[in-house]
Design an enzyme around this catalytic site. Structure first.
Site, PDB file in Angstrom:
ATOM      1  N   CYS A 137       2.081  -3.742  -0.860  1.00 53.92           N
ATOM      2  CA  CYS A 137       1.366  -4.744  -0.065  1.00 53.92           C
ATOM      3  C   CYS A 137       0.096  -5.173  -0.788  1.00 53.92           C
ATOM      4  O   CYS A 137      -0.891  -4.434  -0.831  1.00 53.92           O
ATOM      5  CB  CYS A 137       1.036  -4.163   1.315  1.00 53.92           C
ATOM      6  SG  CYS A 137       0.078  -5.287   2.325  1.00 53.92           S
ATOM      7  N   CYS A 140      -3.039  -5.679   1.418  1.00 55.92           N
ATOM      8  CA  CYS A 140      -3.633  -4.424   1.914  1.00 55.92           C
ATOM      9  C   CYS A 140      -4.446  -3.749   0.806  1.00 55.92           C
ATOM     10  O   CYS A 140      -5.502  -3.195   1.073  1.00 55.92           O
ATOM     11  CB  CYS A 140      -2.557  -3.432   2.347  1.00 55.92           C
ATOM     12  SG  CYS A 140      -1.230  -4.131   3.312  1.00 55.92           S
ATOM     13  N   ASP A 141      -3.932  -3.767  -0.409  1.00 61.26           N
ATOM     14  CA  ASP A 141      -4.479  -2.892  -1.442  1.00 61.26           C
ATOM     15  C   ASP A 141      -5.101  -3.592  -2.648  1.00 61.26           C
ATOM     16  O   ASP A 141      -5.734  -2.941  -3.479  1.00 61.26           O
ATOM     17  CB  ASP A 141      -3.364  -1.949  -1.948  1.00 61.26           C
ATOM     18  CG  ASP A 141      -2.824  -1.077  -0.818  1.00 61.26           C
ATOM     19  OD1 ASP A 141      -3.615  -0.740   0.078  1.00 61.26           O
ATOM     20  OD2 ASP A 141      -1.623  -0.757  -0.826  1.00 61.26           O
TER      21      ASP A 141
END
Ligand code: NAP
Length: 311
Positions: A137, A140-141
């Protein structure tokens, strides 16, 4: 004895398909519930920017998910949080979704929109370093790897789009593809080839993710020459496809050879009264618009089925 909650339509999964089914089910004045493990929105909740949903030239996935959720709730959709671990058909008129909480959600019809999970590389180090540089993701990261060298694996739309997104963070992004030609749509490829921070390693596969407590490098193999090399990187983002989440479905439900649920034009599965929509279903393309269309059809088919059975 498990606690039972009764509804007309039970929707399992809260992505765009589930939210749309929820909107149509509630708007038809049927007692409709949507059960979601996490936040409503599904994959789009983690999508930075959506620019191919008609009516919205640019909208963040999170905002679109919120708008869809609010809209469905205005028509009376009930949203509950639980993890569904099993779905059963107890006859024509009773479909049961069993929650990890112990609650059984009973509907006269059911719409399953549980989407898919990322395909893993299945190489040494991947599992151990997930969350420590291995990610599925970007939104997200990505920010964890500001000014670092980031690698992305895959050659489809997801890999190329996420690689471009990651160029906002990395000093450079290197996309590793197992062939010498991308699978991604031409329009996406053109944008990628113009991006000065994006580099490509062709004809190569990741054989190992290396690092003690975090990703430090990848062992690569050129599939044409057999040459093995080490690429220093802080992150390995993997976008090599999805597996449909069908494991909670009754065994009688027919799947195609790739494991996706097959349906008729009403989105009805081989078990009458159980409908599916979105990425769990065999599709030519997996887009928000498909899921929304499927959700409409599935919910209305469920509504018509309930009406016919009650006549
Ligand atoms: P995909 O189109 O199936 O592409 C998967 C990519 O991963 C392919 O390039 C494949 O290589 C590669 N791959 C598969 N297994 C591999 C392995 N073990 N090791 C290395 N590489 C591997 O999947 P996707 O990109 O997730 O897209 C899924 C669907 O969503 C598609 O229909 C796509 O159009 C859609 N999508 C659309 C958008 C958009 O329109 N904005 C964005 C994201 C996704 P090969 O090419 O050699 O097979």
């Amino acid at each position: 004895m498990a606690e039972e909650k009764q509804f007309d339509i039970v929707i399992v999964g809260g992505g765009p398909g589930g939210l749309t089914a929820g909107l149509y089910g509630s708007r038809a004045n049927l007692k409709t519930v949507m059960i979601e493990k996490y936040m409503p929105g599904g994959q789009i909740a983690n999508t930075e920017e959506v620019e191919d949903y008609p009516g919205f030239e640019h909208i963040s996935g999170a905002e679109l998910a919120m708008k869809m959720t609010d809209h469905a709730k205005k028509f009376g959709l009930e949203i509950l949080s639980d993890e569904i671990i099993e779905i059963r058909s107890d006859g024509d008129y009773k479909k049961v979704a069993v929650g990890a909480s112990g609650t059984e959600y009973v509907g006269k019809a059911m719409v399953v929109c549980t989407g898919g999970s990322p395909v893993l590389l299945n190489v040494p180090g991947e599992k151990e370093l997930t969350g420590k540089g291995v990610s599925y993701c970007a939104i997200c990261d990505g920010a964890f790897f500001r000014d670092k060298i980031i690698t992305v694996v895959g050659g489809g739309d997801a890999a190329v789009e996420e690689a471009m997104f990651l160029t906002k963070f990395g000093s450079k992004v290197i996309l590793i593809h197992r062939r010498d030609e991308l699978r991604a749509q031409k329009v996406i490829q053109e944008r990628a080839f113009k991006n000065k921070k994006l580099e490509f390693i062709w004809d190569s596969v990741v054989e190992e993710v290396n690092g003690d407590s975090k990703v430090e490098s990848l062992s690569l193999k050129n599939v044409k020459t057999g040459e093995v090399s080490t690429l220093e990187t802080a992150a390995c983002f993997v976008f090599i496809g999805f597996h449909p989440n069908t494991h909670i479905l009754p065994k009688e439900i027919a799947l195609n050879e790739s494991g996706y649920v097959t349906t008729d034009y009403k989105m009805e599965t081989s078990v009458p009264g159980i409908f599916v929509c979105g990425d769990i279903r065999e599709q030519l393309v997996r887009q928000i618009t498909n899921a929304v269309g499927d959700g409409t059809t599935a919910a209305m088919a469920a509504v018509y089925r309930i009406e016919e059975m009650e006549d």
